[in-house]
Write an enzyme that holds these catalytic residues in place. Structure first.
Site, PDB file in Angstrom:
ATOM      1  N   ILE A 277       0.814  -1.226   0.000  1.00  0.00           N
ATOM      2  CA  ILE A 277       0.000   0.000   0.000  1.00  0.00           C
ATOM      3  C   ILE A 277       0.845   1.273   0.000  1.00  0.00           C
ATOM      4  O   ILE A 277       0.347   2.352  -0.283  1.00  0.00           O
ATOM      5  CB  ILE A 277      -1.007   0.064   1.185  1.00  0.00           C
ATOM      6  CG1 ILE A 277      -0.298  -0.109   2.530  1.00  0.00           C
ATOM      7  CG2 ILE A 277      -2.137  -0.924   0.994  1.00  0.00           C
ATOM      8  CD1 ILE A 277      -1.189   0.289   3.710  1.00  0.00           C
TER       9      ILE A 277
ATOM     10  N   GLY B  23       7.983   3.671   0.759  1.00  0.00           N
ATOM     11  CA  GLY B  23       8.726   4.847   1.195  1.00  0.00           C
ATOM     12  C   GLY B  23      10.184   4.753   0.789  1.00  0.00           C
ATOM     13  O   GLY B  23      10.575   3.871   0.026  1.00  0.00           O
ATOM     14  N   ALA B  24      10.967   5.688   1.319  1.00  0.00           N
ATOM     15  CA  ALA B  24      12.377   5.743   0.961  1.00  0.00           C
ATOM     16  C   ALA B  24      13.121   4.507   1.465  1.00  0.00           C
ATOM     17  O   ALA B  24      14.032   4.020   0.815  1.00  0.00           O
ATOM     18  CB  ALA B  24      13.004   7.004   1.531  1.00  0.00           C
ATOM     19  N   GLU B  25      12.715   4.004   2.615  1.00  0.00           N
ATOM     20  CA  GLU B  25      13.464   2.857   3.131  1.00  0.00           C
ATOM     21  C   GLU B  25      12.615   1.637   3.462  1.00  0.00           C
ATOM     22  O   GLU B  25      13.153   0.615   3.855  1.00  0.00           O
ATOM     23  CB  GLU B  25      14.300   3.278   4.354  1.00  0.00           C
ATOM     24  CG  GLU B  25      13.508   3.841   5.494  1.00  0.00           C
ATOM     25  CD  GLU B  25      14.321   3.842   6.799  1.00  0.00           C
ATOM     26  OE1 GLU B  25      15.313   3.105   6.893  1.00  0.00           O
ATOM     27  OE2 GLU B  25      13.928   4.562   7.717  1.00  0.00           O
ATOM     28  N   ALA B  26      11.308   1.777   3.306  1.00  0.00           N
ATOM     29  CA  ALA B  26      10.469   0.638   3.688  1.00  0.00           C
ATOM     30  C   ALA B  26       9.292   0.456   2.730  1.00  0.00           C
ATOM     31  O   ALA B  26       8.857   1.395   2.068  1.00  0.00           O
ATOM     32  CB  ALA B  26       9.944   0.853   5.109  1.00  0.00           C
TER      33      ALA B  26
ATOM     34  N   ASP C 171      11.140  12.769  12.553  1.00  0.00           N
ATOM     35  CA  ASP C 171      10.600  12.991  11.210  1.00  0.00           C
ATOM     36  C   ASP C 171       9.145  13.460  11.328  1.00  0.00           C
ATOM     37  O   ASP C 171       8.228  12.862  10.777  1.00  0.00           O
ATOM     38  CB  ASP C 171      10.686  11.692  10.389  1.00  0.00           C
ATOM     39  CG  ASP C 171      10.485  11.930   8.902  1.00  0.00           C
ATOM     40  OD1 ASP C 171      10.502  13.106   8.468  1.00  0.00           O
ATOM     41  OD2 ASP C 171      10.309  10.949   8.157  1.00  0.00           O
TER      42      ASP C 171
ATOM     43  N   ILE D  94       5.322  -0.902   2.731  1.00  0.00           N
ATOM     44  CA  ILE D  94       4.239  -1.120   3.677  1.00  0.00           C
ATOM     45  C   ILE D  94       3.190  -2.017   3.024  1.00  0.00           C
ATOM     46  O   ILE D  94       2.704  -1.697   1.932  1.00  0.00           O
ATOM     47  CB  ILE D  94       3.565   0.216   4.077  1.00  0.00           C
ATOM     48  CG1 ILE D  94       4.591   1.248   4.544  1.00  0.00           C
ATOM     49  CG2 ILE D  94       2.492  -0.013   5.121  1.00  0.00           C
ATOM     50  CD1 ILE D  94       5.220   0.992   5.878  1.00  0.00           C
TER      51      ILE D  94
HETATM   52  N1  ADP Z   1      -0.028   1.423  10.966  1.00  0.00           N
HETATM   53  C1  ADP Z   1      -0.416   1.958   9.807  1.00  0.00           C
HETATM   54  N2  ADP Z   1      -1.732   2.022   9.496  1.00  0.00           N
HETATM   55  C2  ADP Z   1      -2.126   2.548   8.305  1.00  0.00           C
HETATM   56  N3  ADP Z   1      -1.288   3.039   7.372  1.00  0.00           N
HETATM   57  C3  ADP Z   1       0.045   2.996   7.622  1.00  0.00           C
HETATM   58  C4  ADP Z   1       0.551   2.462   8.846  1.00  0.00           C
HETATM   59  N4  ADP Z   1       1.891   2.550   8.834  1.00  0.00           N
HETATM   60  C5  ADP Z   1       2.212   3.108   7.653  1.00  0.00           C
HETATM   61  N5  ADP Z   1       1.119   3.385   6.909  1.00  0.00           N
HETATM   62  C6  ADP Z   1       1.087   3.999   5.551  1.00  0.00           C
HETATM   63  O1  ADP Z   1       2.330   3.774   4.927  1.00  0.00           O
HETATM   64  C7  ADP Z   1       3.003   5.012   4.651  1.00  0.00           C
HETATM   65  C8  ADP Z   1       4.500   4.877   4.908  1.00  0.00           C
HETATM   66  O2  ADP Z   1       4.730   4.469   6.255  1.00  0.00           O
HETATM   67  P1  ADP Z   1       5.945   5.055   7.101  1.00  0.00           P
HETATM   68  O3  ADP Z   1       6.014   4.322   8.379  1.00  0.00           O
HETATM   69  O4  ADP Z   1       5.826   6.540   7.183  1.00  0.00           O
HETATM   70  O5  ADP Z   1       7.183   4.631   6.198  1.00  0.00           O
HETATM   71  P2  ADP Z   1       8.452   5.470   5.701  1.00  0.00           P
HETATM   72  O6  ADP Z   1       9.485   5.258   6.778  1.00  0.00           O
HETATM   73  O7  ADP Z   1       8.823   4.836   4.416  1.00  0.00           O
HETATM   74  O8  ADP Z   1       8.058   6.918   5.573  1.00  0.00           O
HETATM   75  C9  ADP Z   1       2.321   6.010   5.557  1.00  0.00           C
HETATM   76  O9  ADP Z   1       2.387   7.313   5.039  1.00  0.00           O
HETATM   77  C10 ADP Z   1       0.906   5.486   5.635  1.00  0.00           C
HETATM   78  O10 ADP Z   1       0.178   5.907   4.518  1.00  0.00           O
HETATM   79 MG    MG Z   2       6.979   8.191   6.780  1.00  0.00          MG
END
Ligand code: ADP
Ligand code: MG
Length: 213
Positions: free
Chosen positions: A7, A10-13, A122, A15
Site C-alpha cells: 500500500i 517509502g524511501a526505506e520501507a 521525522d 508497507i
Molecule cells: N499502521 C499503519 N496504518 C495505516 N497506514 C500505515 C501504517 N503505517 C504506515 N502506513 C502507511 O504507509 C506510509 C509509509 O509508512 P511510514 O512508516 O511513514 O514509512 P516510511 O518510513 O517509508 O516513511 C504512511 O504514510 C501510511 O500511509
Molecule cells: Mg513516513
C-alpha cells in the site's frame, strides 16, 4: 506473507496491508535493502532501525501518545507487524480542511514526547493519521532519546518546514495551533525556550537533512 497488498513504498520501507493477521487487520513495515550499502552493514542498519522503531512505538504509547499497536517484530527480516490504523493521512486531511484542532493535537503529542526526552525525528503531516477525530503518530524510524533543547528545536523546525512546504496557504493558523497544543502540555516557559531555539537554528541556516541522521 500471504494475502499482503503493497500500500505504500517509502524511501526505506515497503508497507503491506494484511487483511487478516491472526484476526487483526495489520500492516507490515518491511525495511528493504539498499543496493549501495555494504551487505553486512545494510543488514545491521535495517535491524537496528526496526528494533528502535518498534521500541519507540511501544514506549511512547505509555506516555499517552496514540501509535499503532506493535503486534510482532522480526529483526531478521527487518519487519514490524503493527495494527492498521483506519483513517486519512493528516497531510491529506489538512489539504481538504485546514483543521486547527488536529494540528493542535499533534502539537500536544510532540510536547508529550519532548517532556519524556524523546524526539520523533521525522515530524511531518505524512507521518500521522487522522483517525476518528484523533491524531495517531507513527514512523518512529528516526526517533531517539534526546535531552538538549537543540534536539527539540530541530523536531519542531522539521514540522514547521513540512507545514510550509505542503500547507503553505494556512501556514500561520496551523503553526499557531501546533504551538498552542505544544504549550498546553509543555508549559509556557519550555515552549518559549524551544521556539527561541527554532529561530536560532533558522538564523544559523543549518538545516537538518534526513539522510545525515
Ligand atoms: N499502521 C499503519 N496504518 C495505516 N497506514 C500505515 C501504517 N503505517 C504506515 N502506513 C502507511 O504507509 C506510509 C509509509 O509508512 P511510514 O512508516 O511513514 O514509512 P516510511 O518510513 O517509508 O516513511 C504512511 O504514510 C501510511 O500511509
Ligand atoms: Mg513516513
Amino acid at each position: 506473507m500471504e494475502k499482503a497488498r503493497l500500500i505504500a513504498r517509502g524511501a526505506e520501507a515497503h508497507i503491506y496491508l494484511i487483511e487478516d493477521w491472526h484476526g487483526f487487520r495489520a500492516v507490515a513495515k518491511v525495511r528493504v535493502s539498499k543496493p549501495y550499502r555494504v551487505r553486512e552493514l545494510d543488514t545491521i542498519i535495517r535491524a537496528r532501525r526496526t528494533k528502535l522503531e518498534a521500541y519507540f512505538l511501544y514506549k511512547v504509547k505509555r506516555y499517552g501518545v496514540p501509535t499503532p499497536t506493535v503486534l510482532h517484530v522480526d529483526l531478521h527480516n527487518a519487519t514490524i507487524i503493527m495494527e492498521y490504523v483506519e483513517g486519512i493521512l493528516l497531510r491529506e486531511h489538512l489539504l481538504r480542511t485546514p483543521d486547527e484542532d488536529a494540528v493542535e493535537q499533534l502539537g500536544s503529542l510532540a510536547a508529550l514526547l519532548h517532556t519524556h526526552s524523546i524526539v520523533h525525528g521525522d515530524l511531518t503531516t505524512s507521518n500521522a493519521i487522522f483517525s476518528d477525530e484523533q491524531v495517531v503518530l507513527f514512523d518512529f524510524g528516526l526517533a531517539k532519546s534526546a535531552v538538549t533543547v537543540e534536539d527539540f528545536g530541530v523536531d519542531v523546525l522539521l514540522f514547521k518546514r513540512s507545514l510550509l512546504s505542503v500547507h503553505f496557504k494556512y501556514f500561520n493558523e496551523l503553526f499557531e495551533a501546533f504551538i498552542r497544543g505544544y504549550q498546553r502540555v509543555a508549559g509556557k516557559n519550555r515552549t518559549n525556550t524551544v521556539l527561541k531555539k527554532v529561530s536560532e537554528i533558522e538564523r544559523r541556516g543549518r538545516y537538518v537533512s534526513r539522510e545525515l541522521r
